[in-house]
Scaffold this motif. Structure first.
Motif, short mmCIF file in Angstrom:
data_model
loop_
_atom_site.label_atom_id
_atom_site.label_comp_id
_atom_site.label_asym_id
_atom_site.label_seq_id
_atom_site.Cartn_x
_atom_site.Cartn_y
_atom_site.Cartn_z
N ARG A 14 0.81 -1.21 0.00
CA ARG A 14 0.00 0.00 0.00
C ARG A 14 0.85 1.27 0.00
NH1 ARG A 14 -2.74 2.91 4.30
NH2 ARG A 14 -4.53 4.05 3.44
N ALA A 15 2.04 1.20 0.55
CA ALA A 15 2.91 2.39 0.62
C ALA A 15 3.29 2.90 -0.77
CB ALA A 15 4.18 2.08 1.42
N ILE A 16 3.34 2.02 -1.78
CA ILE A 16 3.68 2.45 -3.13
C ILE A 16 2.64 3.44 -3.65
CG2 ILE A 16 4.00 1.71 -5.53
CD1 ILE A 16 5.06 -0.96 -4.43
N GLY A 17 1.37 3.07 -3.53
CA GLY A 17 0.30 3.94 -4.00
C GLY A 17 0.25 5.25 -3.23
N LEU A 18 0.44 5.18 -1.92
CA LEU A 18 0.42 6.40 -1.11
C LEU A 18 1.59 7.31 -1.46
CD1 LEU A 18 -0.57 4.84 2.34
CD2 LEU A 18 -2.02 6.21 0.82
N ALA A 19 2.75 6.72 -1.73
CA ALA A 19 3.90 7.51 -2.13
C ALA A 19 3.66 8.19 -3.48
CB ALA A 19 5.15 6.64 -2.18
N GLN A 20 3.03 7.47 -4.41
CA GLN A 20 2.70 8.06 -5.71
C GLN A 20 1.72 9.22 -5.55
OE1 GLN A 20 1.79 4.12 -7.73
NE2 GLN A 20 2.68 5.25 -9.44
N GLN A 21 0.72 9.06 -4.69
CA GLN A 21 -0.24 10.14 -4.47
C GLN A 21 0.45 11.39 -3.93
OE1 GLN A 21 -3.51 8.81 -2.00
NE2 GLN A 21 -3.74 6.92 -3.16
N ALA A 22 1.31 11.19 -2.94
CA ALA A 22 2.02 12.33 -2.35
C ALA A 22 2.95 12.97 -3.38
CB ALA A 22 2.80 11.88 -1.12
N ALA A 23 3.63 12.12 -4.17
CA ALA A 23 4.54 12.63 -5.20
C ALA A 23 3.79 13.48 -6.22
CB ALA A 23 5.26 11.47 -5.88
N GLY A 54 0.24 16.93 7.00
CA GLY A 54 0.97 17.28 5.79
C GLY A 54 0.76 16.27 4.69
N VAL A 55 1.37 16.54 3.54
CA VAL A 55 1.14 15.72 2.35
C VAL A 55 1.62 14.28 2.53
CG1 VAL A 55 3.34 16.34 1.27
CG2 VAL A 55 1.39 15.71 -0.16
N TYR A 56 2.59 14.06 3.42
CA TYR A 56 3.14 12.72 3.59
C TYR A 56 2.57 11.98 4.80
CZ TYR A 56 6.67 13.95 0.11
OH TYR A 56 7.32 14.33 -1.04
N ALA A 57 1.56 12.55 5.45
CA ALA A 57 1.06 11.98 6.70
C ALA A 57 0.52 10.56 6.52
CB ALA A 57 -0.02 12.88 7.30
N GLU A 58 -0.29 10.35 5.48
CA GLU A 58 -0.88 9.02 5.28
C GLU A 58 0.18 7.99 4.95
OE1 GLU A 58 -4.76 7.01 3.03
OE2 GLU A 58 -4.16 9.07 2.57
N LEU A 59 1.16 8.38 4.12
CA LEU A 59 2.27 7.49 3.80
C LEU A 59 3.06 7.17 5.06
CD1 LEU A 59 4.28 6.01 1.93
CD2 LEU A 59 5.37 8.24 1.52
N ALA A 60 3.35 8.18 5.87
CA ALA A 60 4.12 7.97 7.09
C ALA A 60 3.40 7.01 8.03
CB ALA A 60 4.37 9.30 7.79
N ALA A 61 2.07 7.16 8.14
CA ALA A 61 1.30 6.27 9.01
C ALA A 61 1.39 4.83 8.53
CB ALA A 61 -0.16 6.73 9.05
N GLU A 62 1.33 4.64 7.21
CA GLU A 62 1.44 3.28 6.66
C GLU A 62 2.83 2.70 6.92
OE1 GLU A 62 0.83 -0.31 4.71
OE2 GLU A 62 -0.58 1.15 5.55
N LEU A 63 3.86 3.52 6.76
CA LEU A 63 5.23 3.04 7.01
C LEU A 63 5.40 2.66 8.48
CD1 LEU A 63 7.33 5.58 4.90
CD2 LEU A 63 6.83 3.19 4.35
N LEU A 64 4.82 3.43 9.38
CA LEU A 64 4.91 3.10 10.79
C LEU A 64 4.18 1.80 11.09
CD1 LEU A 64 4.44 6.65 12.34
CD2 LEU A 64 6.51 5.25 12.41
N THR A 65 3.05 1.58 10.43
CA THR A 65 2.31 0.33 10.60
C THR A 65 3.15 -0.85 10.11
OG1 THR A 65 0.19 1.45 10.35
CG2 THR A 65 0.22 -0.92 9.95
N GLN A 66 3.75 -0.70 8.93
CA GLN A 66 4.60 -1.76 8.39
C GLN A 66 5.79 -2.03 9.31
OE1 GLN A 66 5.73 -0.85 4.37
NE2 GLN A 66 3.63 -0.90 3.59
#
Length: 467
Positions: A14-23, A54-66
């Motif tokens: 899931r982090a790939i898609g979230l990173a693309q969205q933020a990018a 911020g723009v990376y919050a959702e990605l950061a949350a997923e990375l912390l979960t992983q």
């Protein structure tokens, strides 16, 4: 920005898609690919800093979960906290580089480390990072341009003994720059490194031998250069009479050969550590007691010798064209791993953008296209694992430099310092780099300066026209 760029950073699921969205959001804000990738590496290294908003919050949350899921498994591998390490010039170093070094010092194979004052963010280990591991080698701890190195030739000519226009013509005729570029077959020079039996020991080396032969004696793009300038010698460290000499200084590496070796063995290392914390994915290692580890060690050292062979030929061509033989030559690699005794134990010391600085050893620390470079003598400081900076270090990414440094500002800087530039773009503008004098001032306990080189005619990639 596509999924391939994101996946190469080590994002998964899931982090790939979230990173693309933020990018995508950052692209719309006007940032370039390189800057976005740098931001994503920073988020990857320390997601807790971005989880609150911020723009990376959702990605950061997923990375912390992983990361939490990995910590609950036996394969999480990383220490809870990084081992202590020395930092030189902390006020010159961006937070992303420090965070990357912290991750490296959490690896189970890490034993000691240091961060140099020119440090900035990179893939895996930060550029300017020094890392000692036990019985393990990290391909991205060495870097993509394996064996990237410096060489200086001091010629028996006065500093002003070569006209600027003649120097320009010599560089255009006898040097080559850029991806895939080589000399015509009839113009190539032989070198013993191409005849080594090592090339036949591995399939990848056999395959890459032809590429290496085509590109021998040439330089890559980016910050690689060959330049004529003045070397000011005041003491006797170089075995020369005090005075000012004409000199040639080059920065080059192992070309496409080294890059493909790095990519191949990084993939093998990542395959061995599929459950490694995503923040450390690009720090995947190969044990030196494994077949893959021994194969990388062999290939890495061959790439290091090949890189120095490129310098040999660059300097030989220019010296021959001038009808002179160098009085003195100094060289050093700054992207390599060495077996070194640390605290009474043999460890593997990775220097990714760091100069070996054992007591009495001569090395080279360059500035920028228009700033001085320095010949230094190592002081053998054990706290830095006998290392120093490898240059001034970037303070602006390539895209940021292109946006913030105008053509007029760059030309004015060159003009004020009397530098003629062939090729080179605003991404390599002197303003993109830290001040070399400030970087040196932070490491007086690591090296001492023995000679100063001032560039006069500089060649880099991006064509044959002066900017």
């Amino acid at each position: 920005m596509n999924g391939k760029h994101i996946t190469k950073l080590g994002f998964e699921n899931r982090a790939i898609g979230l990173a693309q969205q933020a990018a995508s959001v950052r692209e719309q804000a006007g940032l370039g690919r390189t800057e976005i990738l740098d931001e994503l590496r920073t988020v990857q290294a320390a997601p807790e800093r971005f989880a609150q908003g911020g723009v990376y919050a959702e990605l950061a949350a997923e990375l912390l979960t992983q990361r939490a899921a990995l910590k609950s498994s036996a394969n999480a591998a990383l220490r809870e906290t990084p081992l202590p390490y020395g930092v030189w010039g902390a006020e010159l170093i961006d937070a992303g580089a420090t965070e990357q070094m912290d991750v490296a010092m959490r690896l189970p194979v890490s034993r000691a480390g240091a961060l140099m004052p020119d440090a900035h963010i990179g893939y895996g280990l930060p550029i300017g990072g020094v890392l000692a591991t036990e019985n393990a080698v990290i391909p991205y701890g060495v870097g993509v341009d394996i064996g990237c190195s410096m060489m200086l030739s001091v010629l028996p000519m006065p500093a002003g003994g070569l006209e600027r226009d003649e120097a320009r013509k010599l560089l255009l005729k006898h040097t080559r720059f850029g991806a895939g570029v080589g000399f015509e077959k009839r113009e190539r020079m032989d070198h013993p490194v191409l005849d080594e039996k090592t090339w036949q020991d591995q399939g990848i080396l056999k395959f890459l031998h032809a590429k290496a032969a085509e590109q021998i004696g040439t330089s890559g793009s980016g910050n690689h250069f060959v330049e004529f300038g003045e070397l000011k010698v005041e003491g006797s460290e170089l075995g020369l009479e005090p005075g000012e000499y004409l000199a040639v200084l080059s920065h080059s590496g192992s070309r496409g050969f080294g890059a493909q070796v790095a990519g191949h063995f990084t993939r093998l290392a990542e395959a061995r550590h599929k459950r490694l914390d995503p923040a450390a994915r690009k720090l995947a290692w190969l044990g030196l007691d494994t077949e893959e580890g021994q194969a990388y060690w062999q290939a890495m050292n061959l790439a290091g010798r090949y890189a120095l062979a490129n310098h040999d030929q660059i300097h030989a061509r220019l010296s021959r064209a001038l009808g002179e033989r160098p009085l003195v030559q100094v060289s050093n690699s700054h992207n390599l791993a060495w077996k070194q005794e640390v605290g009474g134990q043999e460890l593997i010391v990775h220097r990714k953008g760091a100069t070996p600085a054992e007591a009495g050893r001569l090395g080279l620390i360059p500035g920028s296209m228009a700033d001085p470079s320095f010949v230094v003598r190592g002081l053998g400081n054990p706290e830095s694992l006998s290392s120093s900076s490898h240059g001034a270090g970037r303070q602006l990414g390539r895209k940021a430099a292109e946006r913030s440094v105008s053509k007029d500002e760059m030309q004015g800087y060159l003009r004020e310092r009397g530098v003629t530039l062939i090729g080179g773009g605003r991404d390599e503008a002197p303003q993109a780099y830290k001040r070399i004098e400030e970087v040196l001032a932070r490491q007086t306990d690591l090296v001492e300066v023995v000679a100063e080189f001032t560039p006069r005619v500089v060649r880099m990639d991006t064509g044959n026209q002066d900017i």
